[in-house]
Design a protein around this motif. Structure first.
Motif, PDB file in Angstrom:
ATOM      1  N   PRO A 182      21.161  25.622 -50.127  1.00  0.00           N
ATOM      2  CA  PRO A 182      20.736  25.290 -51.492  1.00  0.00           C
ATOM      3  C   PRO A 182      21.899  24.997 -52.432  1.00  0.00           C
ATOM      4  CG  PRO A 182      19.421  27.105 -50.641  1.00  0.00           C
ATOM      5  CD  PRO A 182      20.505  26.851 -49.626  1.00  0.00           C
ATOM      6  N   LEU A 183      23.039  25.666 -52.238  1.00  0.00           N
ATOM      7  CA  LEU A 183      24.185  25.431 -53.110  1.00  0.00           C
ATOM      8  C   LEU A 183      24.734  24.016 -52.980  1.00  0.00           C
ATOM      9  CD1 LEU A 183      26.160  28.795 -52.781  1.00  0.00           C
ATOM     10  CD2 LEU A 183      24.803  27.994 -54.730  1.00  0.00           C
ATOM     11  N   LEU A 184      24.428  23.348 -51.876  1.00  0.00           N
ATOM     12  CA  LEU A 184      24.915  21.995 -51.656  1.00  0.00           C
ATOM     13  C   LEU A 184      24.376  21.036 -52.712  1.00  0.00           C
ATOM     14  CD1 LEU A 184      26.757  21.176 -49.229  1.00  0.00           C
ATOM     15  CD2 LEU A 184      24.747  20.117 -48.214  1.00  0.00           C
ATOM     16  N   LEU A 185      23.205  21.367 -53.264  1.00  0.00           N
ATOM     17  CA  LEU A 185      22.581  20.462 -54.223  1.00  0.00           C
ATOM     18  C   LEU A 185      23.353  20.370 -55.532  1.00  0.00           C
ATOM     19  CD1 LEU A 185      20.289  20.740 -52.154  1.00  0.00           C
ATOM     20  CD2 LEU A 185      18.678  20.756 -54.054  1.00  0.00           C
ATOM     21  N   GLY A 186      24.282  21.285 -55.747  1.00  0.00           N
ATOM     22  CA  GLY A 186      25.055  21.257 -56.976  1.00  0.00           C
ATOM     23  C   GLY A 186      26.246  20.324 -56.944  1.00  0.00           C
ATOM     24  N   ASP A 187      26.541  19.724 -55.810  1.00  0.00           N
ATOM     25  CA  ASP A 187      27.714  18.861 -55.667  1.00  0.00           C
ATOM     26  C   ASP A 187      27.261  17.417 -55.484  1.00  0.00           C
ATOM     27  OD1 ASP A 187      30.029  17.493 -54.940  1.00  0.00           O
ATOM     28  OD2 ASP A 187      30.835  19.184 -53.811  1.00  0.00           O
ATOM     29  N   ASP A 188      27.604  16.547 -56.439  1.00  0.00           N
ATOM     30  CA  ASP A 188      27.172  15.157 -56.396  1.00  0.00           C
ATOM     31  C   ASP A 188      27.701  14.400 -55.181  1.00  0.00           C
ATOM     32  OD1 ASP A 188      25.686  15.388 -58.666  1.00  0.00           O
ATOM     33  OD2 ASP A 188      27.172  14.477 -60.008  1.00  0.00           O
ATOM     34  N   ARG A 189      28.798  14.880 -54.581  1.00  0.00           N
ATOM     35  CA  ARG A 189      29.370  14.165 -53.434  1.00  0.00           C
ATOM     36  C   ARG A 189      28.841  14.677 -52.098  1.00  0.00           C
ATOM     37  NH1 ARG A 189      35.642  14.752 -54.817  1.00  0.00           N
ATOM     38  NH2 ARG A 189      34.849  16.786 -55.480  1.00  0.00           N
ATOM     39  N   ALA A 190      28.022  15.691 -52.120  1.00  0.00           N
ATOM     40  CA  ALA A 190      27.535  16.280 -50.866  1.00  0.00           C
ATOM     41  C   ALA A 190      26.595  15.317 -50.142  1.00  0.00           C
ATOM     42  CB  ALA A 190      26.823  17.597 -51.159  1.00  0.00           C
ATOM     43  N   ARG A 191      26.540  15.477 -48.829  1.00  0.00           N
ATOM     44  CA  ARG A 191      25.660  14.666 -47.989  1.00  0.00           C
ATOM     45  C   ARG A 191      25.069  15.568 -46.915  1.00  0.00           C
ATOM     46  NH1 ARG A 191      26.970   9.312 -49.204  1.00  0.00           N
ATOM     47  NH2 ARG A 191      25.621   8.564 -47.538  1.00  0.00           N
ATOM     48  N   VAL A 192      23.929  15.154 -46.372  1.00  0.00           N
ATOM     49  CA  VAL A 192      23.299  15.899 -45.283  1.00  0.00           C
ATOM     50  C   VAL A 192      23.065  14.944 -44.121  1.00  0.00           C
ATOM     51  CG1 VAL A 192      22.198  17.508 -46.879  1.00  0.00           C
ATOM     52  CG2 VAL A 192      20.935  15.494 -46.087  1.00  0.00           C
ATOM     53  N   SER A 193      22.866  15.509 -42.952  1.00  0.00           N
ATOM     54  CA  SER A 193      22.612  14.690 -41.771  1.00  0.00           C
ATOM     55  C   SER A 193      21.160  14.225 -41.754  1.00  0.00           C
ATOM     56  CB  SER A 193      22.921  15.474 -40.500  1.00  0.00           C
ATOM     57  OG  SER A 193      21.997  16.538 -40.336  1.00  0.00           O
ATOM     58  N   VAL A 194      20.887  13.193 -40.975  1.00  0.00           N
ATOM     59  CA  VAL A 194      19.510  12.699 -40.840  1.00  0.00           C
ATOM     60  C   VAL A 194      18.568  13.778 -40.299  1.00  0.00           C
ATOM     61  CG1 VAL A 194      18.057  11.073 -39.558  1.00  0.00           C
ATOM     62  CG2 VAL A 194      20.116  10.267 -40.712  1.00  0.00           C
ATOM     63  N   PRO A 195      18.957  14.549 -39.250  1.00  0.00           N
ATOM     64  CA  PRO A 195      18.058  15.619 -38.791  1.00  0.00           C
ATOM     65  C   PRO A 195      17.752  16.655 -39.875  1.00  0.00           C
ATOM     66  CG  PRO A 195      19.677  15.133 -37.090  1.00  0.00           C
ATOM     67  CD  PRO A 195      20.109  14.392 -38.316  1.00  0.00           C
ATOM     68  N   GLN A 196      18.733  16.993 -40.706  1.00  0.00           N
ATOM     69  CA  GLN A 196      18.474  17.934 -41.797  1.00  0.00           C
ATOM     70  C   GLN A 196      17.441  17.360 -42.765  1.00  0.00           C
ATOM     71  OE1 GLN A 196      22.732  18.272 -42.880  1.00  0.00           O
ATOM     72  NE2 GLN A 196      22.408  20.484 -42.928  1.00  0.00           N
TER      73      GLN A 196
END
Length: 336
Positions: A36-50
């Motif tokens: 959930p903390l990842l959502l606070g960073d505008d540069r963050a990315r997630v994988s397609v499976p996620q």
């Protein structure tokens, strides 16, 4: 082959409908293995499976094919019935028009439109979906890829336009849609050559049943058919990275595509990208996938991606995502 990663802006967008309904999205994110903390960073990315796991978690939580993003619920099975109704049409134009008519039967449903303007056809989304532009964008993507699937050939888009100002992740759009894009238009839609509407449908009910087992998410995330120059370059780089940490130079890629380096640069520029951007994107996506899906030591991952030193990999990863490889893996509960 390294798969694309997805910007955190799209993760936030797909959560909005559930959040408006008062659904606690933290368990959904954890179920998708997205910190959930990842959502606070505008540069963050997630994988397609996620992202796929999050989509399915939201589908279960909302029981809505629009994930709560529309003004009315689209009950599970609606999309499948539309596809069944369209499959028996004589050509693509009739199939699209039947689909537009089908969704027009539902109060509060998406106001879709198909227009013919000389040698150009336009598929668009009107109405209050513009209040949540992510849903309007998803509908255009799904319809474009569904149409391409129905006729067994990718339909090249001439342009795509969006009824909202340029977002922070505007650079993602040209690659996502494979055509020039513009923002601040009267609605969200895309244009293509009219002759595609005369193409016969080549799918049967058995193929449709197979596609529907993965839809609509598979239509949102499937790779393009490699017809844009950027996709061809990206595919070449990703294939090379599987066998060697050394990526080919622009000149080597140009030779493989049977064009001059100057022509390749120009064509990539016309698609709003560059060789360096694509090379960085392939390495970035492979790094995120390696950290998110496996337990490969970070030093080994850096070497596999062509970095001679761990420090160079750490600098690049921070530039790409705003965090370090170790922090990214720890945030997922993985190994450092």
């Amino acid at each position: 082959m390294a798969r694309r990663t997805i910007t955190v802006h799209h993760v936030r967008a797909v959560l909005r409908g559930a959040e408006r309904r008062g659904v606690d999205t933290v368990p959904l994110l954890r179920g998708a293995e997205i910190p959930p903390l990842l959502l606070g960073d505008d540069r963050a990315r997630v994988s397609v499976p996620q992202f796929a796991r999050l989509f399915r978690e939201l589908y279960r939580a909302t029981q809505d094919e629009f994930l709560g993003l529309g003004s009315a619920v689209s009950r599970p099975g609606t999309f499948a019935m539309m596809c069944q109704a369209s499959l028996g049409c004589r050509d693509l134009g009739a199939a699209v028009q039947r689909g537009v008519t089908f969704y027009g039967l539902f109060p509060g449903g998406p106001d879709l439109v198909l227009e013919r303007r000389g040698d150009e056809a336009v598929f668009g989304v009107r109405s209050d979906l513009e209040q949540d532009y992510f849903l309007a964008e998803c509908l255009v993507i799904i319809w474009h890829r569904l149409c391409s699937w129905l006729i067994g050939r990718r339909i090249p888009l001439r342009w795509a336009e969006f009824g909202h100002p340029p977002p922070p992740h505007r650079d993602e759009y040209a690659l996502l849609f494979g055509c020039p894009v513009r923002f601040g238009a009267g609605r969200t839609g895309a244009g293509f050559a009219t002759h595609w509407l005369d193409a016969p449908l080549v799918r049967d009910e058995e193929a449709l049943d197979e596609m529907l087992r993965r839809a609509p998410f598979e239509l949102l995330t499937r790779r393009e058919y490699g017809t844009t120059v950027a996709e061809q370059v990206r595919r070449t780089l990703a294939r090379s990275l599987r066998s060697s940490p050394r990526l080919p130079s622009l000149g080597e890629v140009a030779a493989r595509l049977a064009v001059s380096p100057a022509t390749l640069r120009r064509r990539l520029a016309e698609e709003s990208t560059s060789y360096q951007q694509l090379k960085d994107a392939v390495r970035r996506d492979a790094a995120i996938a390696g950290l998110a899906e496996g337990h490969e030591p970070i030093a080994d991952l850096a070497a596999r991606l062509g970095f001679s030193e761990d420090t160079a990999f750490h600098r690049a990863f921070r530039r790409w995502t705003g965090t370090t490889p170790g922090a990214y893996r720890i945030s997922r509960g993985g190994l450092g």
